[in-house]
Motif scaffolding. Structure first.
Motif, mmCIF file in Angstrom:
data_model
loop_
_atom_site.group_PDB
_atom_site.id
_atom_site.type_symbol
_atom_site.label_atom_id
_atom_site.label_comp_id
_atom_site.label_asym_id
_atom_site.label_seq_id
_atom_site.Cartn_x
_atom_site.Cartn_y
_atom_site.Cartn_z
ATOM 1 N N LEU A 1 -41.018 15.097 -24.366
ATOM 2 C CA LEU A 1 -41.606 14.331 -25.469
ATOM 3 C C LEU A 1 -43.086 14.074 -25.238
ATOM 4 O O LEU A 1 -43.875 14.025 -26.174
ATOM 5 C CB LEU A 1 -40.850 12.998 -25.617
ATOM 6 C CG LEU A 1 -41.388 12.003 -26.656
ATOM 7 C CD1 LEU A 1 -41.289 12.582 -28.059
ATOM 8 C CD2 LEU A 1 -40.641 10.684 -26.566
ATOM 9 N N HIS A 2 -43.484 13.943 -23.974
ATOM 10 C CA HIS A 2 -44.852 13.545 -23.655
ATOM 11 C C HIS A 2 -45.775 14.723 -23.345
ATOM 12 O O HIS A 2 -46.987 14.551 -23.262
ATOM 13 C CB HIS A 2 -44.852 12.575 -22.460
ATOM 14 C CG HIS A 2 -44.011 11.359 -22.675
ATOM 15 N ND1 HIS A 2 -43.318 10.736 -21.662
ATOM 16 C CD2 HIS A 2 -43.727 10.663 -23.801
ATOM 17 C CE1 HIS A 2 -42.658 9.701 -22.143
ATOM 18 N NE2 HIS A 2 -42.883 9.639 -23.441
ATOM 19 N N ALA A 3 -45.235 15.911 -23.136
ATOM 20 C CA ALA A 3 -46.065 17.069 -22.763
ATOM 21 C C ALA A 3 -46.625 17.748 -24.004
ATOM 22 O O ALA A 3 -45.961 17.808 -25.046
ATOM 23 C CB ALA A 3 -45.231 18.063 -21.963
ATOM 24 N N PRO A 4 -47.859 18.259 -23.934
ATOM 25 C CA PRO A 4 -48.416 19.002 -25.077
ATOM 26 C C PRO A 4 -47.598 20.252 -25.364
ATOM 27 O O PRO A 4 -47.130 20.927 -24.445
ATOM 28 C CB PRO A 4 -49.835 19.347 -24.624
ATOM 29 C CG PRO A 4 -49.832 19.212 -23.140
ATOM 30 C CD PRO A 4 -48.807 18.189 -22.804
ATOM 31 N N ASN A 5 -47.430 20.550 -26.645
ATOM 32 C CA ASN A 5 -46.621 21.690 -27.067
ATOM 33 C C ASN A 5 -47.542 22.783 -27.608
ATOM 34 O O ASN A 5 -48.209 22.588 -28.631
ATOM 35 C CB ASN A 5 -45.630 21.245 -28.141
ATOM 36 C CG ASN A 5 -44.644 22.329 -28.519
ATOM 37 O OD1 ASN A 5 -45.024 23.441 -28.851
ATOM 38 N ND2 ASN A 5 -43.359 21.994 -28.479
ATOM 39 N N PRO A 6 -47.622 23.944 -26.945
ATOM 40 C CA PRO A 6 -48.557 24.989 -27.381
ATOM 41 C C PRO A 6 -48.251 25.523 -28.777
ATOM 42 O O PRO A 6 -49.167 25.892 -29.510
ATOM 43 C CB PRO A 6 -48.393 26.081 -26.320
ATOM 44 C CG PRO A 6 -47.077 25.818 -25.676
ATOM 45 C CD PRO A 6 -46.871 24.347 -25.743
ATOM 46 N N ASN A 7 -46.975 25.566 -29.153
ATOM 47 C CA ASN A 7 -46.630 26.063 -30.488
ATOM 48 C C ASN A 7 -47.149 25.129 -31.578
ATOM 49 O O ASN A 7 -47.646 25.577 -32.614
ATOM 50 C CB ASN A 7 -45.111 26.219 -30.606
ATOM 51 C CG ASN A 7 -44.565 27.299 -29.687
ATOM 52 O OD1 ASN A 7 -45.217 28.313 -29.462
ATOM 53 N ND2 ASN A 7 -43.387 27.068 -29.132
ATOM 54 N N GLY A 8 -47.040 23.830 -31.331
ATOM 55 C CA GLY A 8 -47.561 22.859 -32.298
ATOM 56 C C GLY A 8 -49.069 22.929 -32.406
ATOM 57 O O GLY A 8 -49.643 22.818 -33.493
#
Length: 479
Positions: free
Chosen positions: A174-181
């Motif tokens: 939940l807290h990690a950056p998501n590259p797809n987003g």
């Protein structure tokens, strides 16, 4: 305190734009604020009251909304403000942000998760990166359609070409950056922007100063821009470098206000034709790689060179801002330098044409502060259009009770007159060599109010205007 700071900075933005509260109130104006409950302090605070107080104080009738999407809050608020203008919910918008650190709770929470830098330094994208540094801030900008801004002769800092917002869905955590987003937000920002990604030569990145998060962001930027460059019509063929920078090593991480700081930084970079480096940058961390891309990471500032398309036409300087929030909301903004078709210079003005410079405030102490601020400003302006300066002060400021007016014909006279106003107050100096008039509109109105009421007053004022009797006009205004 959040409401107080945003009211203050909204007023500063209005004065910078030369727009009065009445002017804003006359048009449907939205208020979109990035804010939240700072560190859950004991003081009761309803976040929705922050934009609502601005709307109430300035009598604005557009949407009045607040957004809390962690670090990407400002760019989300900006995105929604633009949508609201395009949907005819308002003609223009105030976009603001505030972040205050009023309690140790946030520090304790972030530190327990290992997110804070132990040495108090943010080293974005570097090998020594060990976390971010929390910081405070507040800022406000005014936005409106470019066509309308040109019609209104506004000072235009930058042009927003596209915005995109996206959540990454389920990812690493939940807290990690998501590259797809992140990539999805980029693609959305360029949709309909008519901007060739190859002409973007500066990206203001989030740069949280976490080895893993920084690597994810760089990889997402590489992937997103590679896809964009294959999908868009290309204005230039040659490969141009694109510099990546981050504000975090300069002022820390402003959290809710970080996007506002990024918008202001990019705008100033365009103004000074300079691409900022990353202060203190030495070498990238092991997980960060720009190989296979035109991205560069460097400590040095670079002159922001002008580019031309294949037909030899000048391409405005272009940049983008990337942001992601704790919780998964990603945002991306594409910006372009505004190049006016005609730039007026002070040399165009009639030499020694007299002008009335008017200043006012709520009381004498604040009036002295305004005089001091104006003196500092004028001294910094080597080229000052007296005509434009006087006009803005006459129509772009609320006229308050304690008043001061000067009649001047040059920048030197203006500086001398403002200095005389300060020394007259401090040393009780009897008068100035420059025509200076002071008064209080409430107290002074009884002296000449009867004479200037009704038709006679209109005739007197029209006569003074016809005669260009600036000193008597200035005297009447202060009273």
């Amino acid at each position: 305190p959040q409401e107080f700071l945003l009211l203050t900075h909204t007023w500063k933005a209005m004065e910078d734009a030369g727009i009065t509260g009445q002017t804003l109130s006359d048009r449907p104006t939205g208020v979109f604020i990035a804010a939240g409950n700072s560190d859950n302090t004991n003081a009761a605070m309803i976040p929705s009251l922050i934009p609502n107080r601005i709307s109430y104080a300035l009598n604005l009738r557009g949407p009045s909304e607040y957004y809390e999407a962690a670090c990407s809050s400002v760019l989300v608020a900006l995105h929604r403000a633009i949508q609201s203008i395009r949907n005819d919910e308002c003609e223009q918008a105030i976009v603001g942000a505030v972040n205050l650190l009023l309690s140790p709770k946030g520090f304790i929470g972030f530190d327990s998760m290992g997110y804070l830098s132990e040495d108090g330094k943010a080293k974005s994208f570097q090998a020594e990166a060990k976390g971010f540094v929390r910081s405070e801030g507040a800022g406000v900008l005014l936005i409106k359609p470019l066509r309308k801004a040109i019609e209104d002769s506004d000072h235009i800092y930058t042009v927003i070409k596209g915005t995109g917002v996206s959540h990454g869905g389920r990812g690493m955590s939940l807290h990690a950056p998501n590259p797809n987003g992140m990539k999805d937000a980029m693609l959305k920002a360029y949709q309909g922007s008519k901007v060739d990604p190859k002409t973007v030569t500066y990206i203001e990145a989030h740069g949280i100063a976490s080895p893993l998060a920084d690597a994810i962001e760089i990889n997402a930027l590489k992937s997103g821009y590679k896809q964009l460059e294959t999908e868009h019509i290309q204005e230039i063929q040659e490969e141009t470098p694109c510099y990546i920078s981050s504000l975090k090593p300069c002022i820390g991480h402003g959290e809710l206000v970080s996007g506002m700081a990024a918008l202001m930084k990019v705008s100033m970079a365009m103004q000074h034709a300079t691409i900022p480096g990353i202060p203190g940058f030495t070498s990238p961390n092991d997980q960060v790689s720009t190989d296979g891309s035109r991205f560069l990471l460097t400590e040095e500032n670079h002159k922001w060179e002008e580019r031309k398309d294949h037909a030899g036409r000048l391409i405005p300087r272009r940049a983008s801002i990337n942001s992601y929030g704790f919780g998964g909301v990603n945002a991306h903004v594409v910006l372009e330098e505004y190049i006016p078709s005609h730039r007026e210079s002070p040399a165009d003005e009639t030499v020694n044409e007299p002008q009335i410079v008017v200043l006012s405030a709520k009381n004498q102490d604040r009036l002295q502060a305004v005089v001091q601020q104006m003196l500092g400003y004028v001294k910094q302006q080597n080229e000052l259009s007296l005509k434009n300066y006087a006009y803005t002060l006459q129509v772009g400021r609320e006229a308050m009770n304690d008043r001061l007016a000067l009649v001047i014909s040059s920048r030197d006279e203006l500086i001398a007159g403002l200095q005389d106003c300060l020394t007259m107050k401090e040393e009780r100096k009897p008068q100035s060599a420059i025509p200076v008039f002071t008064g209080n509109s409430k107290e002074g109105f009884s002296d000449i109010g009867t004479l200037l009421e009704g038709t006679l007053g209109e005739v007197v004022m029209q006569t003074l205007l016809a005669e260009n009797n600036l000193e008597k006009i200035a005297f009447c205004w202060t009273k």
